[in-house]
Design a protein around this motif. Structure first.
Motif, mmCIF file in Angstrom:
data_model
loop_
_atom_site.group_PDB
_atom_site.id
_atom_site.type_symbol
_atom_site.label_atom_id
_atom_site.label_comp_id
_atom_site.label_asym_id
_atom_site.label_seq_id
_atom_site.Cartn_x
_atom_site.Cartn_y
_atom_site.Cartn_z
ATOM 1 N N ARG A 54 29.104 39.048 36.237
ATOM 2 C CA ARG A 54 29.780 39.388 37.769
ATOM 3 C C ARG A 54 30.065 41.124 37.434
ATOM 4 O O ARG A 54 29.806 41.483 35.997
ATOM 5 C CB ARG A 54 30.963 39.011 37.961
ATOM 6 N N LYS A 76 44.255 40.013 43.718
ATOM 7 C CA LYS A 76 43.695 40.080 42.347
ATOM 8 C C LYS A 76 44.090 41.964 42.107
ATOM 9 O O LYS A 76 43.971 42.538 43.069
ATOM 10 C CB LYS A 76 42.638 40.185 41.755
ATOM 11 N N SER A 128 30.913 51.430 31.753
ATOM 12 C CA SER A 128 31.310 51.190 30.966
ATOM 13 C C SER A 128 32.539 50.674 29.835
ATOM 14 O O SER A 128 31.603 51.617 28.740
ATOM 15 C CB SER A 128 30.872 48.962 31.314
ATOM 16 N N ARG A 180 31.745 45.806 33.633
ATOM 17 C CA ARG A 180 31.467 44.159 33.412
ATOM 18 C C ARG A 180 32.194 43.365 33.930
ATOM 19 O O ARG A 180 34.223 43.641 33.715
ATOM 20 C CB ARG A 180 31.511 44.131 32.215
ATOM 21 N N ASN A 212 43.581 47.980 39.331
ATOM 22 C CA ASN A 212 43.777 49.055 40.189
ATOM 23 C C ASN A 212 45.326 49.793 40.989
ATOM 24 O O ASN A 212 46.350 49.344 41.156
ATOM 25 C CB ASN A 212 43.773 48.528 41.648
ATOM 26 N N THR A 271 34.105 46.896 40.521
ATOM 27 C CA THR A 271 33.955 48.341 40.809
ATOM 28 C C THR A 271 35.110 48.939 40.874
ATOM 29 O O THR A 271 36.422 48.690 41.355
ATOM 30 C CB THR A 271 32.738 48.171 42.361
HETATM 31 C C1 BT5 Z 1 36.691 40.373 35.716
HETATM 32 O O1 BT5 Z 1 35.933 39.398 36.075
HETATM 33 O O2 BT5 Z 1 38.739 39.913 36.480
HETATM 34 C C2 BT5 Z 1 37.417 41.236 34.798
HETATM 35 C C3 BT5 Z 1 37.157 42.781 34.694
HETATM 36 C C4 BT5 Z 1 37.603 43.604 33.511
HETATM 37 C C5 BT5 Z 1 36.992 45.110 34.159
HETATM 38 C C6 BT5 Z 1 37.119 46.076 33.048
HETATM 39 S S1 BT5 Z 1 37.478 47.472 33.707
HETATM 40 C C7 BT5 Z 1 37.740 48.671 32.038
HETATM 41 C C8 BT5 Z 1 36.794 47.194 31.061
HETATM 42 N N1 BT5 Z 1 35.175 47.982 31.209
HETATM 43 C C9 BT5 Z 1 34.440 47.041 31.756
HETATM 44 O O3 BT5 Z 1 32.804 47.445 32.019
HETATM 45 N N2 BT5 Z 1 35.030 45.817 32.160
HETATM 46 C C10 BT5 Z 1 36.416 45.896 31.719
HETATM 47 P P1 BT5 Z 1 35.661 38.286 36.521
HETATM 48 O O4 BT5 Z 1 37.009 37.708 36.764
HETATM 49 O O5 BT5 Z 1 34.263 37.845 36.969
HETATM 50 O O6 BT5 Z 1 35.861 38.784 37.878
HETATM 51 C C11 BT5 Z 1 34.971 40.221 38.795
HETATM 52 C C12 BT5 Z 1 35.118 40.086 40.241
HETATM 53 O O7 BT5 Z 1 36.426 40.700 40.728
HETATM 54 C C13 BT5 Z 1 33.942 40.201 40.860
HETATM 55 O O8 BT5 Z 1 32.900 39.658 40.978
HETATM 56 C C14 BT5 Z 1 34.482 40.804 42.915
HETATM 57 O O9 BT5 Z 1 34.889 39.799 43.003
HETATM 58 C C15 BT5 Z 1 36.095 41.087 41.827
HETATM 59 N N3 BT5 Z 1 36.392 42.356 41.528
HETATM 60 C C16 BT5 Z 1 35.150 43.203 41.466
HETATM 61 N N4 BT5 Z 1 36.180 44.453 41.310
HETATM 62 C C17 BT5 Z 1 36.675 44.365 42.046
HETATM 63 C C18 BT5 Z 1 38.189 45.788 41.969
HETATM 64 N N5 BT5 Z 1 38.425 46.164 41.617
HETATM 65 N N6 BT5 Z 1 39.970 45.094 42.235
HETATM 66 C C19 BT5 Z 1 39.987 43.385 42.506
HETATM 67 N N7 BT5 Z 1 38.342 42.280 42.294
HETATM 68 C C20 BT5 Z 1 37.170 42.522 41.690
#
Ligand code: BT5
Length: 279
Positions: free
Chosen positions: A67, A128, A34, A62, A158, A70
């Protein structure tokens, strides 16, 4: 997979072009669980504002509320930025919103359509495209190097995921939106330039940043259902964002708005018209 082993259509990030972008210090690591975890460690060790860590492959990203996030190698940007805002802590909940303004500005400059879903999503055509996770890191009490609290701003965007690679059906990618190959380095350079501008606006001209946020929002003016941690929900019209970054909702048949913070909302969904009021 080593960084030099470049799959066709998914080149490694070009570190030369990232060397000096708007004053940010950008580091590219081949693989990490992460980027937010890495930058949080740096924040605790006293690293100055301006560090940016990105990776070719984030293996355990994360999201909010435990949640996950990926992304396949080199098919997306995982970026974390270390900020030490000279702004009262009560205004820090605006940081994810400020970041969203930067992401949408960058994505639009590159020719894609996008808008902001409160609190931390960037959507393209309702799907998203990007998630944002801002974590507050306190300096340990016994630290000789720590320099007060820091904000770690994480952005997952993405870029070239195919439809088959999307982790959830509600996701999308720039490639799916635009149909053309995406240069991740160009996206990151554009994003960091926009982040500089949004961060300066948030600190120096918060009303202007807030007005920009409202223009870019796809949530305001909608009927929403804010699912709350206890299992209840608040249903009504999303009418505004307050100075603490909370969403103002006017419940059906109520005269006054209720403000909900990002930490109090498990999911925010469009509300069917049959839903009514507080539940
Ligand atoms: C977010 O959480 O949207 C915050 C994501 C932040 C990721 C970045 S990457 C760089 C940095 N390092 C980290 O470790 N994290 C940050 P949330 O609103 O809780 O949304 C999470 C949900 O989005 C998951 O439960 C899935 O349903 C969905 N999801 C997972 N991967 C995704 C993706 N690549 N694109 C779209 N939706 C995704």
């Amino acid at each position: 997979m080593p960084v030099s082993d470049t799959p066709a259509g998914r080149p490694a990030l070009d570190q030369g072009r990232l060397a000096d972008v708007a004053g940010w210090q950008v580091e590219v690591v081949p693989e990490t669980p992460s980027t937010n975890a890495l930058v949080s460690d740096c924040a605790r060790a006293g690293t100055a504002e301006g560090l940016v860590i990105t990776t070719e492959h984030q293996t355990a990203g994360r999201g909010r509320l435990d949640r996950g996030w990926t992304m396949p190698p080199r098919a997306a940007l995982a970026v974390s930025v270390l900020l030490r805002p000279d702004v009262p802590a009560e205004r820090w909940p605006w940081l994810p919103l400020m970041t969203g303004v930067a992401v949408v500005g960058a994505v639009r400059e590159l020719g894609y359509d996008a808008g902001l879903k409160w609190p931390n999503d960037v959507l393209a055509h309702g799907r998203k495209l990007c998630g944002i996770l801002v974590e507050r890191v306190e300096a340990p009490a016994d630290s000789s190097t720590g320099d007060g609290a820091a904000a770690v701003v994480g952005i997952g965007l993405n870029t070239s995921l195919t439809a088959e690679e999307l982790p959830v059906p509600t996701a999308t990618s720039l490639a799916l939106e635009g149909g053309a190959p995406v240069d991740r380095t160009e996206v990151l350079v554009t994003l960091l330039r926009h982040l500089s501008a949004s961060y300066a606006a948030w600190r120096e001209r918060p009303d202007e940043l807030a007005a920009t946020y409202v223009e870019l929002s796809v949530t305001l003016g909608q009927r929403v259902r804010a699912e709350l941690p206890g299992g209840g929900a608040l249903v009504g019209a999303a009418t505004g964002i307050d100075r603490y970054g909370r969403l103002e909702v006017l419940p059906d048949r109520a005269d006054d708005t209720v403000a909900v913070g990002a930490g109090d909302v498990v999911h925010l969904r469009p509300a069917p018209t049959t839903d009514t009021g507080m539940q």
